[in-house]
Design an enzyme around this catalytic site. Structure first.
Site, PDB file in Angstrom:
ATOM      1  CG  ASN A  78     -10.138   4.368   3.157  1.00 18.98           C
ATOM      2  OD1 ASN A  78     -10.236   3.182   3.416  1.00 18.98           O
ATOM      3  ND2 ASN A  78      -9.024   5.059   3.362  1.00 18.98           N
ATOM      4  CE1 TYR A  91      -3.360   2.887   0.729  1.00 19.48           C
ATOM      5  CE2 TYR A  91      -1.793   3.532   2.438  1.00 19.48           C
ATOM      6  CZ  TYR A  91      -2.890   3.823   1.639  1.00 19.48           C
ATOM      7  OH  TYR A  91      -3.508   5.034   1.752  1.00 19.48           O
ATOM      8  CG  ASN A  98      -0.834   1.495   6.925  1.00 23.51           C
ATOM      9  OD1 ASN A  98      -0.543   0.362   7.281  1.00 23.51           O
ATOM     10  ND2 ASN A  98      -1.651   1.738   5.909  1.00 23.51           N
ATOM     11  NE  ARG A 115     -17.911  24.328  53.364  1.00 23.07           N
ATOM     12  CZ  ARG A 115     -19.102  23.755  53.142  1.00 23.07           C
ATOM     13  NH1 ARG A 115     -19.234  22.439  53.295  1.00 23.07           N
ATOM     14  NH2 ARG A 115     -20.142  24.463  52.751  1.00 23.07           N
ATOM     15  CE  LYS A 167     -20.518  47.969  39.479  1.00 23.41           C
ATOM     16  NZ  LYS A 167     -21.255  46.771  39.994  1.00 23.41           N
ATOM     17  CD  GLN A 178     -20.026  24.045  56.243  1.00 28.06           C
ATOM     18  OE1 GLN A 178     -19.269  23.165  56.647  1.00 28.06           O
ATOM     19  NE2 GLN A 178     -21.227  23.765  55.769  1.00 28.06           N
ATOM     20  CD  GLU A 193      -9.594   8.212   0.823  1.00 29.45           C
ATOM     21  OE1 GLU A 193      -9.725   7.844  -0.368  1.00 29.45           O
ATOM     22  OE2 GLU A 193      -9.328   7.457   1.760  1.00 29.45           O
TER      23      GLU A 193
END
Length: 643
Positions: free
Chosen positions: A507, A77, A405, A375, A476, A369, A504
């Site tokens: 494929n 290929y 590839n 926290r 602000k 808390q 493509e």
């Protein structure tokens, strides 16, 4: 519960150590041990590279196999077939197949706003022999040819202001291209691609002699690798006259410019390559571009995550919060590694602070808390740190993978057809990074707005003003700006990988969109950097206002929060006030006509916000963060304490 998981702090500190070594030395490229810090050193700090002798030998051994297979009549290929959905085509001209590959892939847009008219017929005929006899090779819009008739023609074109910077909109930054070249070089250095040593030497020359191909920013779906983007690198390596590159020295003003590829190679004394069987495919068929951009994004994301912990500690102090939420016991009974790590850091950063408040007064009825932005900060940051660590690992594997590839197994002589070019692992990493950046941004936004809003600021003046609140609305504007930035960051956090289109000839029905995702992740890095800069500006103002609560107003001197804040806050506060020259802000200072820059610019909120932002983007501010983390690690080692 004990855990041997690598901590985020160790990871981010390792990046600093790696980078400091690499900018002073030549990086040995072996195909197996490239780090993200290496990518940053070469792509942004121009570190040089060299191939190891082991890699050279592996490449030479592998290069013999493809010619042998062709001689035996094997069908391989991309060597003697067509490409993708056209792989049923057969060709006996293996070199022409490689040139065709580069030709059809170099189809993306690289523009800089200078509209070039085509040459007339006479000019075409005078150039028909392929020699650029009428051009010095300087190029701005594509072919790089310049002559007086063209200038006259160009002047007749209708001119209008651009909607954006054409070069930035269509062309990758040089750092992205350099990262791509390095990663492709490292992949080919593994010796499984069937190329000659000439190919990798050409890539090394581009890096070491700083010839950087211009690459279109769009057009890759990162399925069969980043085909189109890498093809432009291949075109420059061959000295193609349709390709262009950045070249010339950086230390001489005006000397670095865009030139045609053949000219850039000639001036740098780089010999153009020719492509033999499979070599074009080996250059373009891989994940180097998406992995390179994602690696740069990961490096920034790690440092922003570290910065967010310092900013959280400063927020605890500015909001008169408590360090109780970061007690080791709380993390120990819910031992997620990221939570354990961030809680330990934030608590250590607060060491020595005189602004902490446990909210446990029996005489004053207040919230017992802290609100969630403080926290639960370690529980919020913790999963992000873990995701960032996983993204780092995924990308590190990708940097050291062979992704073209077919691949050649030199030991057996087999040519194997597969799909290592599918970059979904890069997409996975980039999506985690981007979503984590959004989480950090949301936290910083909430911490900042709670300081600016008198209903949630625990006694700070409205808008962090230092003057009469009836006449001053100081922060602000930034309150609104960070809301816009946080909204944009939320939009950018949306996944990219779910928008795949079949490509493509059917494929490439699966494609990763990794480069698109990596690009948006770097954009998210920039947006979060702007949120962090605004937050840090507000934090220093708030800490000074807390100092005034303690000491009272002194009209003759600005407040100094240093005696009252924790060890990390002291470092960061001093950096902002001294290194960046950003003062305690008030209306009189902002109304001053006295210049605060060498070119005569007067004070503004935007000027100071920009200074902080630029220190983040340049990495200067990260040094302060990493020094704070190193201090924590040193204390932890000295005290022998481990959570």
């Amino acid at each position: 519960m004990a855990t041997s998981t690598r901590m985020f702090t160790d990871l981010v500190l390792s990046q600093r150590r790696d980078s400091s070594l690499l900018v002073k030395a030549t990086l040995a490229v072996s195909g197996g041990d490239l780090t993200i810090a290496d990518v940053v050193a070469v792509s942004r700090h121009l570190a040089h590279v060299e191939l190891t002798s082991t890699s050279i030998n592996a490449i030479k051994a592998c290069s013999k196999i493809i010619p042998e297979k062709i001689g035996q009549g094997e069908v391989i290929y991309g060597v003697n077939t067509g490409f993708g959905g056209s792989a049923d085509a057969r060709s006996h001209d293996v070199e022409r197949v490689q040139q065709s590959l580069i030709s059809h892939l170099t189809c993306g847009i690289v523009a800089d706003g200078k509209q070039e008219l085509p040459l007339n017929n006479n000019q075409h005929s005078s150039q028909s022999n392929g020699h650029p006899s009428q051009s010095n090779g300087d190029a701005h819009a594509g072919n790089g040819k310049s002559s007086r008739p063209q200038k006259q023609q160009r002047g007749s074109l209708r001119s209008s202001l651009p909607l954006n910077d054409p070069l930035a909109a269509t062309c990758m930054p040089e750092s992205w291209a350099r990262a791509s070249i390095l990663i492709r070089l490292n992949s080919l250095a593994g010796g499984a691609s069937g190329i000659r040593v000439d190919i990798v030497e050409s890539l090394m020359d581009l890096l070491n002699k700083d010839v950087v191909p211009r690459i279109p920013v769009r057009g890759s779906i990162s399925a069969s690798g980043d085909l189109s983007a890498l093809a432009w690198i291949g075109a420059v390596m061959q000295g193609k006259t349709f390709a262009t590159a950045f070249s010339g020295p950086r230390d001489i003003e005006g000397a670095r410019r865009v030139t045609r590829a053949d000219v850039a190679l000639s001036e740098a004394s780089i010999t153009p390559i020719s492509l033999h069987a499979k070599e074009g495919l080996a250059i373009v068929n891989g994940t180097a571009v998406s992995a390179g951009v994602a690696a740069l994004a990961a490096h920034e994301s790690l440092h922003l995550a570290a910065l967010s912990q310092v900013l959280t500690a400063m927020s605890v102090e500015a909001l008169r919060g408590s360090d109780e939420s970061f007690e080791p016991f709380i993390a120990r009974v819910r031992p997620h590694p990221g939570q354990v790590d961030s809680a330990r850091n934030i608590k250590a950063f607060l060491t020595g602070s005189r602004l902490l408040n446990r909210h446990d007064s029996r005489n004053v009825a207040t919230l017992r808390q802290d609100r969630y932005s403080l926290r639960t900060a370690s529980q919020w940051i913790g999963p992000v740190l873990e995701d960032f660590g996983l993204a780092y690992d995924q990308l590190t594997v990708e940097l050291n993978s062979m992704t073209d590839n077919p691949l050649i197994d030199t030991e057996t002589g087999r040519v194997l057809h597969g799909g290592n070019f599918q970059a979904r692992a890069v997409t996975s990493a980039a999506e985690k990074l981007r979503q984590g950046l959004q989480s950090i941004g949301r936290m910083l936004f909430t911490q900042c707005t709670e300081m600016i809003n008198p209903a949630t600021s625990w006694g700070l003046p409205p808008n962090l003003c230092s003057d009469d609140a009836n006449d001053s609305f100081l922060f602000k504007g930034l309150d609104v700006v960070i809301a816009g930035l946080t909204s944009e960051l939320g939009f950018l956090a949306n996944p990219v990988g779910s928008h795949v289109q079949t490509a493509e000839m059917g494929n490439q029905a699966l494609n990763s969109l990794a480069l698109v995702s990596a690009r948006y992740t770097l954009e998210a890095v920039d947006v979060l950097s702007q949120i962090a800069s605004a937050h840090l500006l507000a934090l220093c103002q708030a800490l000074d206002l807390r100092t005034m609560e303690i000491e009272g107003r002194n009209n003759d001197a600005s407040p100094d929060a240093t005696p009252y804040i924790g060890q990390a806050s002291r470092r960061m506060y001093s950096f902002v006030r001294k290194s960046l020259g950003i003062p305690f802000l008030g209306e009189a200072h902002l109304a001053s006509t006295e210049a605060v820059t060498p070119d005569g610019v007067t004070p503004s909120m935007g000027l100071y916000n920009t200074r902080v932002y630029e220190s983040i983007r340049s990495g200067r501010l990260y040094d302060v963060v990493l020094e704070s983390l190193q201090e924590v690690e040193a204390q932890r080692t000295t005290n022998g304490k481990h959570i």
